[in-house]
Every structure is written in structure tokens, then in C-alpha cells.
Enzyme design. Sequence first.
Site, PDB file in Angstrom:
ATOM      1  N   HIS A   1      -4.419  -4.683  -4.404  1.00 21.02           N
ATOM      2  CA  HIS A   1      -4.320  -4.239  -3.011  1.00 21.02           C
ATOM      3  C   HIS A   1      -3.373  -3.056  -2.935  1.00 21.02           C
ATOM      4  O   HIS A   1      -2.167  -3.220  -2.779  1.00 21.02           O
ATOM      5  CB  HIS A   1      -3.777  -5.361  -2.116  1.00 21.02           C
ATOM      6  CG  HIS A   1      -4.713  -6.502  -1.936  1.00 21.02           C
ATOM      7  ND1 HIS A   1      -4.287  -7.737  -1.511  1.00 21.02           N
ATOM      8  CD2 HIS A   1      -6.059  -6.600  -2.103  1.00 21.02           C
ATOM      9  CE1 HIS A   1      -5.339  -8.561  -1.425  1.00 21.02           C
ATOM     10  NE2 HIS A   1      -6.418  -7.893  -1.790  1.00 21.02           N
TER      11      HIS A   1
ATOM     12  N   GLU B   1       6.062  -0.335  -5.995  1.00 18.65           N
ATOM     13  CA  GLU B   1       6.709   0.525  -4.979  1.00 18.65           C
ATOM     14  C   GLU B   1       7.408  -0.308  -3.902  1.00 18.65           C
ATOM     15  O   GLU B   1       7.575   0.134  -2.768  1.00 18.65           O
ATOM     16  CB  GLU B   1       5.715   1.505  -4.325  1.00 18.65           C
ATOM     17  CG  GLU B   1       5.105   2.512  -5.262  1.00 18.65           C
ATOM     18  CD  GLU B   1       3.892   1.981  -6.000  1.00 18.65           C
ATOM     19  OE1 GLU B   1       3.808   2.216  -7.202  1.00 18.65           O
ATOM     20  OE2 GLU B   1       3.042   1.320  -5.383  1.00 18.65           O
TER      21      GLU B   1
ATOM     22  N   GLU C   1       4.037   3.487 -16.720  1.00 18.37           N
ATOM     23  CA  GLU C   1       3.099   4.538 -16.293  1.00 18.37           C
ATOM     24  C   GLU C   1       3.750   5.919 -16.359  1.00 18.37           C
ATOM     25  O   GLU C   1       3.059   6.931 -16.483  1.00 18.37           O
ATOM     26  CB  GLU C   1       2.576   4.260 -14.882  1.00 18.37           C
ATOM     27  CG  GLU C   1       3.630   4.389 -13.810  1.00 18.37           C
ATOM     28  CD  GLU C   1       3.116   4.002 -12.420  1.00 18.37           C
ATOM     29  OE1 GLU C   1       2.024   3.466 -12.302  1.00 18.37           O
ATOM     30  OE2 GLU C   1       3.859   4.263 -11.462  1.00 18.37           O
TER      31      GLU C   1
HETATM   32  C1  NOJ Z   1       1.223   3.093  -8.471  1.00 23.99           C
HETATM   33  C2  NOJ Z   1       1.287   1.856  -9.294  1.00 23.99           C
HETATM   34  O1  NOJ Z   1       2.563   1.713  -9.878  1.00 23.99           O
HETATM   35  C3  NOJ Z   1       0.211   1.933 -10.346  1.00 23.99           C
HETATM   36  O2  NOJ Z   1       0.318   0.854 -11.234  1.00 23.99           O
HETATM   37  C4  NOJ Z   1      -1.128   1.967  -9.670  1.00 23.99           C
HETATM   38  O3  NOJ Z   1      -2.119   2.113 -10.639  1.00 23.99           O
HETATM   39  C5  NOJ Z   1      -1.208   3.125  -8.673  1.00 23.99           C
HETATM   40  N1  NOJ Z   1      -0.067   3.145  -7.822  1.00 23.99           N
HETATM   41  C6  NOJ Z   1      -2.442   3.045  -7.796  1.00 23.99           C
HETATM   42  O4  NOJ Z   1      -2.327   1.983  -6.911  1.00 23.99           O
END
Ligand code: NOJ
Length: 694
Positions: A403, A473, A497
Site C-alpha cells: 500500500h 517513510e 534501496e
Molecule cells: C519507497 C520505499 O522505501 C520503497 O521500498 C518502495 O519500493 C517505493 N517507495 C515505492 O513505494
Amino acid sequence: MLPQLTFMHKLIITVLVLFSVHLVFSQSYTVNSPAGTISVSISNTSTLTYQVNYKGKSVIKSSQLAFKLTKPEATLANFEITKVDSLVHDDTWTPVWGEMNKIRNHYKELSLTLADKSQSGITLKVGFRVFDDGIGFRYEFPSQTNKYIIVGDELTQFSLADDHKTFWIPGDYDTNEYLYNTTRLSEIDAVTAANKEPDIAVKSVIGPDAVQTPLLMKTADGLYINIHEAALINYPAMHLNLDKPTLTFQSHLVPDAIGNKAYLENPSRTPWRTIIISDNATEVLASKIILNLNEPTSYTTTDWIKPQKFVGMWWEMHVGKATWELSSGKHGANTANIKHYIDFASQHKFDGVLVEGWNVGWEDWFGNWKEDVFDFVTAYPDYDLKELTAYSKQKGVQLIMHHETSGSAFNYERWMDKAFQLMNTYNMSTVKTGYVGKIIPRGEHHDSQWMINHYQRVAEKAAAYKIMVASHESVRPTGLHRTFPNWMASEAARGSEFNNAPALGITPEHTTILPFTRLMGGPMDFTPGLFCFKLNQFEPTRTTEVRTTLAKQLALYVTIYSPLQMVADLPENYEKHTDALQFIIDVPVDWADTRILEAEPGDYLTIARKAKNKNDWYLGAITDENSRVLNLSFDFLDAGKKYEAIIYRDGEQAHWKTKPEAYVIEKKSVNKKTKLKINLAAGGGCAISIREVK
Ligand code: NOJ
Ligand code: CA
């Protein structure tokens, strides 16, 4: 240990004495921790102050406890003490999941009831809990005529004894995804540091002297001091503003859209302000103060909450193999591709498959002002939820829901019931949430009181549907996983990431600082397990790279605790190293015991953990950009038992930059008396599984 009787009028707090006196009160009190390591002295002269000593050394110098209210308008700084209570607490409890089976909660508490002298009519309490490894204190506003109050700011101070070495990230209302800076307190320059970070899209930097918690400091004589908070409920997150001339931090609460900090309905209370102190870095990591200061869960059942490992096509999008949106022509969340991931998970006994980009809306989801980008229930036409549910069930794997709210928390609340009902219908019990972008309602921040309450509403609503949550976030955790054990992990820091972020990425030392800072509050969805290091696999012009060795990626499953661990790389990258993948397959995500064997923030960390209901141990050791010799003693093992160790270590030529995929796997018989020397490469690590041989 008896408190000193230096002043005739000093009230004495002794072990196992519980008292409540209503006479004329002393203006100073000292509380010693159960073993006497830490002492807190509180003094009420012209203002109310506290100070903290560790083994006789000053850690927090005389520091003010005060408030500014905007309703009723008042500065609460001068008080009359009207009541004093104290107690000793000692119990042991069992977490639903975590780093150990049993946690001891042992402290002495002193609570002062205070009447504001400024004629606001406000009554408040301040309560201190003093443990042997740190302290917690919080304010309470009991029931009173002023039922509703608005906090303009909390004026709590932390006055440091010296210009300590500090591991910090810029104070920011909206993000905590920064790299850590290591400087003296006097050298903190948060605006310059934040400006170096072009990869962070939404920033609200507080100012040059503001930093975030958990904040770690190291003193010249080797004390480690961590400042954070526990049980952040119905209140904004606390950042810290440094007054450089006096080396004093003052709390800086995250404001709402109109500048207020907190709206309280009395009786109410603030989170605990925590200070963890030790002369041994490993004890800081072992501290359970933050969890202990949180309330036990009130969930009537918890057997549906299951620690798990999961794969996902997530990294495909981050490295440019696929996209979230359908319109690109390389949509990752299509039925055939997800079946491939289900097969991979099933083959290696991973519990789940995370699917991002499955729902309509990704064509225009970020940076706009739309409230209703996503509805969380409508799949893209090439994604057959029904078919994939049946397929995953047949393969013994669960789909994990995603989500992304695009920051529109308000819209998410409107859809939550329907979204969770859909998950129940399709047998999905875990959701990854996300809050990329500016928050809607407009003007709210990721860490403001409204959002703190939102994250809690999500956790509680999810619990009503027996759903587990990993949030991205979101605010950094404060131990609330004790109270809401289905809110299992958050990102809330720079995660894996960022290996793919062009500017600063993740430095080799980052994962040696995280445990002392962000992880103090709770588990992180860091998403380790990358086996391919140059990230130009699909877009040859990419220059981003993972700055670790492969062995270090394995070790992160032990050094970064989370009950939800992603196995983040692509199946085709794992197929090249199935022997190393075996460690990730074997390593548990829930533990009976944890031993921090050695640690130094910014440099290295070695942790051994014991599996639940077994005599098996798993060890992770990591280093920063410097190679290092790990001197390992297996004395944490049970005496008289034999074990087989499978050692996954850096190969001779391994180096994060030049040869990250050089590793060696070897088997050794070990027992309690075994000692080994193992080389860790620059940016390297070592992972060991240690199984009992019967
Ligand atoms: C930031 C999230 O940390 C990441 O894991 C996700 O793939 C992207 N937003 C898209 O929702
Ligand atoms: Ca270092």
C-alpha cells in the site's frame, strides 16, 4: 547501596521503600539505579532541573524541564512540588517475537507532582525511571480544570558535559533517510549535510543545529550516550536543537500545519525521554530500556503474528528491469512474473512474495497534489489476484500486499477497511505501507502528532484484520512493537534501496552506525541480501554500486534485527550463488537469545543469536571500509555440546570495490572452547551458522 545523607532535608529513596508524603517537600532528590551505576538528581530551585551521573561521571549536567503552552498561554518553568512518590520495579516479561525470550525490567522510579506557579492553574507530573543502563523520564498532565491544552513546545534540555564525538543526521520533519555524520557536537552543521543529499526528495530540515534521535555520542573517556524516546503516542516526534555555546540540546517537537506541537486532552502524557549510558558499546546495543518503557500489548491473541522472510520483485523496479506503472510496457507486477517469484520462494522455503505496482495509479503517483491516487483495491488488468492467490496457496507461500499511499494518509484511512478486507479475502496477512511525498492533509509532516496517530490507527486497524505491517517513510520507531506487535518493522532510515542512489548511496560504515542509532527504537525493514554489486545490469549507464562484500550482505541478517526480513535480490542473481543463499534460507527471524560480542559505532559489530526452540546459533560480523581481523571466541555456546559451524567469509581478494563477490564457505567442528581468527575484507563481513551435532 544507600543514598548519601549529605543534606539533612534530602528525602531518601531506598531499595524496596514505597512512600508518598504530603508534608513540606524537599527541593532536591537523588535516585540511584538498582545497582547504583546511574544516579539522577532533581532539583527545584528557581527552575526544575535534573542531572545524570554514570559511575560518578557527569553525563547530563543540570538541565531544565519545562513547557510552553499556547492554550492556556503559559510557560511552565516554575513549580511547587505538591507530592512525591517512589517505587522499585522488577519483573521479567516475554515478547511476542524479538531478540530474546525474556526481558528483565528493573528500575527505581521517582515521580513528582508539580503545581505551576505562573497562575495558569496547570498541574503536571514528571516521572523518572532509573535503570542500570540508562534512564527514562516523562511528563503527565493529570485530570484538571484545563481539560484541553495545546503544547507550543516542550522545553526539555539535555546539557552535555563535553564536546563529544556524535553520530547524527539532520533534524527534519519529514525524513530520516540520511547518511550519518560523525563530528564533534560543536561541528554539527545540519543544513550543509542535508544539502549534500540530492537523492532525498522531500526534506524539511529544521536548521543548522538540529539533529534527530536516536542520537549517539561517545565521550573522550569512552562513555557511550544514546538519547531517544520511548512510547511515542499521540504526540509529535522529538528532534533536538543544539545550543553550541553551552552544548545543550533542547527538545524540538514537530509542528502541525499551523505551528502547534501537540493537542492534549487531560489526563495525558508525553513519550518517555530516554538516555542510555554505558562505558561498553555492546551494552548500549543490549539495552532493553526503550522496550521496557512501552506498555505491554493489549491484543487478546497474538498467534497470528508471524516473523517471516520474503522475496519480491521490488528490486526489479529499483534497478530498472521493470516498472511499477503499466504504461511503460515493462510492468513488473504481471501474473507470469509473480508466479516465477512464488516458485522461487517456494523452492527455498521463503514465506512471502512482496508485489509492488499491482494496483492502478502508478502512472502519476508522486509529487502531485492529488488526494486519491490509489484506492488499494483495484488491480492492473495484467495482474490476476485470484489466480495468484490460488497458485501461492498451492505452493505454500503468501503474497505480501503493498500500500503506497503517496503521502495521502487521509485517503488511506478512507480505504483502509476495504483494503484490509481484500487482503483477508485473498489470504494475505502482511502489508508494506509507504508514505512517499508530502503528507496530505496538506501541511502535516511525516513526524507530526496527526501522523503519529495515523501510524497507530493503521497498526490497530490492521490488527483488527489480523494483519502485520511494515511501514516505509514513517516516523522512526520508539519501541511501540511491544504494544502493537503486528507493526513489526519500519524503514525510517537509509535502507538498502539507497545503494542505488547516485549521490552518496550507502557507505560501508553505515550499517555499523545504524544499530547504535535508528535500530535502538525497533526493527528495520532494511532489505538486505544483495548478491549483485554493480547495479548496471539492466541500464548499462548506471554507475551505482553496493558497497559491501557478499559475505557482509549475509551477516546483515544477523546484525540488523527484524522479524520481517526481505531477501531482496533477483532470483537470477541468487541462482549464481545458491551455496551462499543457503545462509539466508537457514537464518531465523525470531530469537531466543542475543549476545553482542563486540561493537564500535562506525567501525565494526559482531552479534551471535540463538534460534528459538533449538540449540543452533547464528553469527554476523561486519566491518566498515577497513579490513579487520575478527578474533572470535565461541564461549557463548553451551558447555559439553558439539556443533558444526558453516562459515561464510570474505575470500582472500575480497574488497567491496574490486571483488565483492569473492567468498569462501567452510565447515568446522566447534565447541565452547573454540577460538578462530577470520579476516573481514574492506566493506566485508562474515556469517556463521552453528548447529548442534547430536
Ligand atoms: C519507497 C520505499 O522505501 C520503497 O521500498 C518502495 O519500493 C517505493 N517507495 C515505492 O513505494
Ligand atoms: Ca569507521
